[in-house]
Design an enzyme around this catalytic site. Structure first.
Site, PDB file in Angstrom:
ATOM      1  N   HIS A   1       0.824  -1.201   0.000  1.00 13.68           N
ATOM      2  CA  HIS A   1       0.000   0.000   0.000  1.00 13.68           C
ATOM      3  C   HIS A   1       0.862   1.256   0.000  1.00 13.68           C
ATOM      4  CE1 HIS A   1      -3.924   1.902   0.883  1.00 13.68           C
ATOM      5  NE2 HIS A   1      -3.163   2.841   1.377  1.00 13.68           N
TER       6      HIS A   1
ATOM      7  N   HIS B   1     -10.271   2.415  -1.494  1.00 10.73           N
ATOM      8  CA  HIS B   1     -10.442   1.948  -0.122  1.00 10.73           C
ATOM      9  C   HIS B   1     -11.267   0.667  -0.191  1.00 10.73           C
ATOM     10  CE1 HIS B   1     -10.478   3.436   4.250  1.00 10.73           C
ATOM     11  NE2 HIS B   1      -9.247   3.309   3.851  1.00 10.73           N
TER      12      HIS B   1
END
Lengths: 960, 265
Positions: A228, A295
């Protein structure tokens, strides 16, 4: 302290909206024995007041006495013949409760001292259900296991959050002597999501240091090295094998996406791929920045909270870009499973697509609307393969003064954390989002879900912009993935930093130093402040009740030093932290799948097909979603997402005027076609770029000022064929950006979007590339919209229609994929975009619509029903390729780079002259008979439907 | 010409303050955005202004109920200052969340004038839309009566709403009758021909299609729709179809406020 309990519910005669919604959702579960649901809001207040004050609190603060009743205490089941089931939903200990915070403020305005407030929801279900049905209703409708607890009947209320103080205990992790299995085991046990090579790198580093790491050091490395945060897959070196040919990339992203930006070298690109958002010039005083994030994993577990913090997080990206931008617009693009999927077919541990959709939409709605940022552009895409892995893309655009586009933190600056307090929420969010999901994630990773409070962020924003304009800080960044560890680690990368973790303000006691350091609690940012300015900036924040705390200082030793109550709990070399991660070489392969064009009999009429496509989920109107978003707040709206005579036609792109006293505008659009990726990700990516450009040009934005963003969402890239698909798309990004001269300015990837079912099957999402585009409009008064304006006006299709039904909606409704995926002739496409812009800018065009999903027939239908007029068209006039000779191909082919344009008859000559050497043809006219009529080349009446019927087909599927 | 000064009140979660300031300035006022903490510190600062605007937004997140926490704060800290502001003959505008605050402080409908600033026994409230969700859409508004200084009697206007709690409700039918008979209704939701009707003409199910209320003086107006969002022609949802490219209905509200102050204060 007394413990007070208040229940507030609607008076008879006033609709119980919440209860009614729950009843609908229960019926959707197939439970039809519940006849009525009553809902109530519950407040649990620990305070020192007496009964008379409690009554005042109930009547003056907690209850709307015109339409609500209250009860002090705990009410039982209502009298009556029906069985009543009482269910209460409480937030889990430690989960943010914004309403409680406001109640504390309200009570203290009334003069009460309050120790603690919690809120809950109570439901009374009337009707016969079994215990199993009750449990199912709780789980599927009322509560989310991740963040909420359920109690039944008169069960005891859950206790308030424990507040036991934390006592320091430094733990070291013996890593030096572990064998490979031990390293893998350690990574797994601590949810580090680091692979063996990375664990070995860390082991070697500590062997050299002749000591073991403390837990906080290991966690910091895991956060900073997570997929990430560093995109280790897309920045690795790749050896690609493609149709027998071999290609090598030293660094996949740098050799494709970044390279285009570098090669194009546009002077209006101010800061690209360097900061939290990409920055480009707007006018002579101001720049504009744009970032789109995903997300996905959190939204799969808690759709409402996950999506809300998705938008909340991406808003902090422009706020944390340069010295801080002012957010002016949001975008959101969602990918969901099919809303009509049978409950029994949903894999274990997965929420139903409809529940995910409702939760995600309301999460984005509640956060975006509360922030006062208009949500102006978006898209929703449905495919069964998104069922377990929904995709939630949230974007934000911000405005920033030209001279504030860069940060300048220095050694000796003070580190301050501002905004929200730190809690246990969101621990391991960054590492969790980097891995594959399984059916057990629901329980194991519940702590990775963060809950947001938009008002905390709004207060922070209001004060930050004042502090910025008064020059009170030197640098700013947001606390996103990895929390403070990433924010401070990055800001101090070239300097060094020392942090006193006990100084970080906490939501509740009991957090250990590592939890404080890696918590992803929302609404926090880190700023770097000169020591002499700390007083002034602290006062500024305090004046508007914003939390701001000194937690450390930037040093010059290039080390990250972490302390708790003066005792060192960890120390890392900045260099090892940021550069120590091993470089990867990966293999990628891609082969053209063997696909065929289906054999479909020709028909004399395609009314049913057109209606079928209009009412397919991907094409159907998204008005249900759009209207729940405030798309006009801030007052800059120029081209809204819905337009036309009845304000319900689909705009191609949005335009806002971010400075209200200027006619200069910002336009935003997007392009995404996952279905084409099933045939060839290269053409999928180019189609996305072409579509985003078409959309933005349709409203009158400048083609020479388009900046684009990439968001790659793929499956497991350790599989060479999955990575091969990424490489194909990346190559297209380079070719498209160069050919159209549109630089990428920012991007993000989310890999490992796969789900491991309890039976061992893996479900991967389709390869999904979102292209978002932003451009400049010189004069917003020249913008055009897509609705047909005037009977008698001429309609043209600019761009060539080809035999390209592969991956089309026409094939999809007939159950085929096909092979002829739409391609892009980049040179012609770029020239076409420029000419269309010229025509709009000269005022020759009264409406312009992109020809995309569903092809020409859908485009014409949308223009007609949005304008409230009819259209008469003849396919003889269509500019088409030689092999594009069937009526269905001409109607539904999704060939790229095409625009439908409406021109007043007296402008014909000027327009035709402008389109010289571009393929175009006059296809028909706007009529006043409210019907869309299309004739084939052999004079058959292939489409003949009134616009009411067309509009109804388009509006009904997603009117939830 | 006299310089008209307007105060646009800020608080946590208020978010339409900038465009409201812009609309006031376009109408000729000098408008300042001031945080409520500053006013609580020094309530007499209100003496410098002739127009007070409670703008739209989600004050304190609309927690508990829309506008409730801010209303609570206003009543406990600013009741006297507001009473004076109104009795001095000045003008007050509440838009969307600001309207909710004016109703939940009792300033509207203000049956007994400024004495009604409190939190108890309120006759009117604003609650959840019948649709159960937030909605952003454009509505036609018909002015009712001619008492309110903000409106042009007889001129139907077109404005956007954007709210989840916009349904005006009354304690009983007597209250509704009084709102009507005493001229408290400022605007009703209608269709383009001026007729009242069901959703979406009445977008939230408001009692008697009420979109805005005024007080006994006509100098306080609260309304759910956003006049500050239609002060430029290009804010109209399909301005490209309009023959009259100068139309911007919302500015009339601000012009009337500024002109009233110039003529009367």
């Amino acid at each position: 302290m007394k413990q007070w309990r208040f229940e507030v519910c609607n008076k008879a005669g006033f609709p119980d909206v919440q209860g009614d919604n729950v009843l609908d959702d229960i019926k959707e579960l197939g439970i039809n024995t519940i006849e009525m649901v009553h809902s109530a809001r519950v407040f649990l207040i620990e305070a020192d007041f007496e009964k008379d004050f409690a009554i005042r609190a109930a009547e003056e603060l907690l209850t709307d006495m015109v339409c609500e009743d209250y009860y002090i205490g705990r009410s039982g089941a209502p009298a009556g013949p029906e069985k009543a089931t009482l269910i209460e939903v409480h937030l889990k200990s430690g989960v943010t409760d914004p309403v409680a915070e406001s109640v504390v403020a309200g009570l203290s305005d009334m003069g009460a001292k309050v120790k603690n407030v919690r809120t809950a929801r109570k439901y009374v279900l009337l009707g016969n259900i079994t215990d199993a049905q009750r449990d199912m209703i709780s789980r599927r409708v009322l509560a989310n296991d991740c963040i909420e607890d359920v109690i039944y009947g008169s069960d005891e209320e859950p206790p308030s959050a424990h507040t036991k103080a934390y006592e320091l205990e430094i733990s070291e992790i013996p890593i030096r002597k572990l064998d490979d299995d031990g390293l893998v085991e350690l990574s797994k046990k601590k949810d580090l999501f680091l692979n063996l090579r990375e664990m070995q790198t860390i082991q070697k580093h500590y062997q050299d240091l002749k000591r073991d790491p403390s837990d906080i050091e290991l966690e910091t490395l895991a956060q900073t090295w997570s997929e990430h945060c560093v995109h280790k897959t897309l920045t690795s070196s790749v050896d690609m094998e493609f149709n027998g040919e071999k290609i090598h990339y030293d660094n996949l992203l740098k050799d494709t996406v970044f390279k285009a930006t570098k090669d194009l070298n546009k002077e209006w690109c101010i800061s690209v791929f360097a900061d939290n958002a990409g920055v480009v010039a707007f006018d002579d005083k101001t720049a504009v920045c744009f970032k789109v994030e995903t997300h996905n994993h959190p939204s799969a577990l808690d759709p409402y909270g996950g999506a809300a913090t998705g938008i909340g997080g991406v808003i902090r990206d422009p706020m944390g870009t340069g010295m801080g931008a002012k957010p002016v617009a949001n975008t959101d693009i969602f990918c969901f499973g099919l809303p009509d999927k049978k409950l029994d077919d949903i894999p274990k541990g997965v929420l139903h697509p409809k529940r995910i959709m409702k939760g995600v939409v309301s999460g984005v709605r509640d956060y975006g609307n509360r922030m006062g940022i208009p949500t102006i552009n978006g898209a929703i895409y449905f495919d069964d393969r998104y069922t377990a892995n929904p995709l939630v893309f949230c974007g934000n655009i911000g405005l920033i003064p030209n001279d504030m586009c860069f940060k300048h933190q220095q050694s000796g600056n003070i580190v301050m954390v501002i905004g929200g307090k730190t809690g246990r929420d969101g621990i391991h969010g960054a590492t969790f989002s980097s891995g594959q999901m399984t059916h057990e994630h629901e329980t194991i990773f519940s702590h990775a879900v963060q809950i947001g409070n938009a008002i905390t962020e709004k207060k922070m924003l209001d004060t930050l912009l004042q502090a910025r304009d008064r020059g009170l800080y030197e640098a700013i960044t947001d606390c996103g993935a990895g929390g403070l560890s990433s924010a401070v680690g990055e800001m101090g990368e070239k300097l060094g930093a020392e942090v006193d973790l006990e100084k970080v303000p906490l939501k509740y006691a009991g957090l250990n130093y590592t939890e404080i350091w890696i918590s992803e609690a929302q609404e926090r940012m880190v700023i770097s402040v000169k020591p002499e300015k700390v007083d002034e900036i602290s006062k500024l924040f305090a004046a508007e009740d914003v939390e701001a705390t000194v937690i450390g200082r930037f040093t010059d030793d290039k080390k990250l030093t972490l302390k708790y109550n003066g005792q060192q709990v960890g120390q890392l070399d900045m260099e090892f932290l940021h550069e120590g991660i091993c470089k990867y070489s990966r293999k990628a392969t891609w082969k053209q799948p063997k696909l065929n064009e289906p054999v479909i009999d020709q028909k004399d009429n395609y009314n049913d097909e057109l209606l079928g496509i209009l009412s397919s989920y991907n094409v159907a109107s998204k008005e249900w979603v759009i209207r729940q978003y405030d798309h006009e707040v801030q007052g800059g709206s120029v081209v809204k997402p819905l337009t036309g005579a009845a304000n319900d036609g689909p705009s191609d792109a949005a335009v806002i005027r971010p400075k209200l006293n200027s006619d200069r505008g910002v336009a935003v659009s997007c392009g995404m076609n996952p279905m084409y990726g099933d045939i060839d990700p290269y053409w999928m990516a180019l189609a996305g770029i072409d579509e985003a450009i078409r959309n933005i040009v349709c409203v009158g934005a400048r083609p020479d000022r388009i900046a684009i963003l990439d968001n790659f969402c793929w499956g497991d890239c350790t599989k060479p064929e999955t990575l091969g698909s990424v490489v194909r798309a990346s190559q297209a990004c380079y070719d498209g950006a160069m050919g159209f001269e549109v630089p990428f300015i920012s991007g993000k990837d989310s890999l490992n979007n796969e789900f491991l079912c309890d039976d061992g099957t893996e479900i991967s999402i389709p390869s999904t590339l979102l292209i978002s585009a932003m451009s400049i409009v010189d004069d917003v008064n020249k913008c055009v919209m897509m609705d047909a304006k005037q009977p008698g006006n001429l309609l043209f299709v600019v761009g060539l229609t080809k035999n390209e039904l592969g991956g089309s909606h026409y094939y999809k409704i007939k159950g085929h994929l096909g092979a002829n995926v739409p391609t892009v002739d980049i040179k012609t496409a770029a020239a076409t975009a420029k000419r269309i812009y010229k025509a709009i800018n000269k005022g020759l065009v009264v409406s312009c619509h992109d020809c995309s999903e569903g092809g020409l027939a859908v485009g014409l239908a949308e223009m007609a029903f949005a304008g409230g007029f009819g259209i008469k068209a003849d396919l003889k006039g269509l500019a088409k390729a030689k092999d594009c000779n069937r009526a269905d191909t001409q109607l539904f082919s999704e060939s790229n780079s095409r625009y439908i344009v409406e021109i007043e008859p007296d402008k014909f000559d000027q327009f035709a002259k402008l389109m010289l050497n571009i393929p175009f043809g006059q296809i028909g006219k706007v009529t006043d008979d409210k019907k869309v009529v299309i004739f084939s080349e052999d004079n058959k009446n292939v489409i003949d439907i009134d616009i009411e019927t067309l509009k109804k087909a388009w509006q009904e599927p997603l009117s939830l | 010409m006299k310089q008209v000064k307007a105060l646009v009140l800020r608080a946590a979660g208020v978010n339409c303050d900038m465009e409201t300031q812009y609309a006031l300035e376009k109408a000729g006022a000098l408008a300042e955005r001031v945080h409520i903490n500053r006013i609580i510190e020094n309530p007499s600062c209100l003496d410098d202004y002739q127009i007070l605007v409670f703008p739209g937004g989600f004050s304190y997140g609309d927690d508990v109920a829309a506008g409730k926490i801010l209303a609570n704060q206003v009543v406990h800290h600013l009741a006297d200052a507001l009473k004076k502001f109104i009795s001095d003959g000045k003008v007050v505008l509440g838009i969307c969340n600001g309207f909710q605050v004016l109703v939940k402080t009792g300033i509207l409908p203000g049956f007994n004038g400024g004495d009604n600033i409190n939190l108890k026994d309120l006759p009117v409230s604003i609650t959840n839309n019948d649709s159960g969700k937030f909605e952003d859409r454009w509505v036609h508004l018909e002015p009712a009566g001619d008492k309110c200084i903000f409106i042009n009697p007889g001129q139907r206007i077109y404005l956007p709403i954007a709210h989840g709690e916009g349904k005006v409700v009354t304690k009983d039918t007597a209250t509704l009758d009084r709102l009507k008979s005493d001229g408290h209704v400022a605007f009703r939701y209608v269709d383009s021909e001026g007729n009242t009707g069901k959703f979406p003409i009445n977008p939230n199910g408001s009692t008697d299609s009420i979109a805005g209320l005024t007080d006994p003086t006509g100098r306080v107006l609260g309304l759910m729709p956003h006049p500050e969002r239609f002060v430029h022609n290009t804010q109209h949802p399909h301005w490209g179809r309009l023959k009259d490219r100068s139309r911007a209905d919302g500015i009339t509200i601000f012009n009337n406020a500024v002109n009233y102050v110039r003529d009367n204060l």
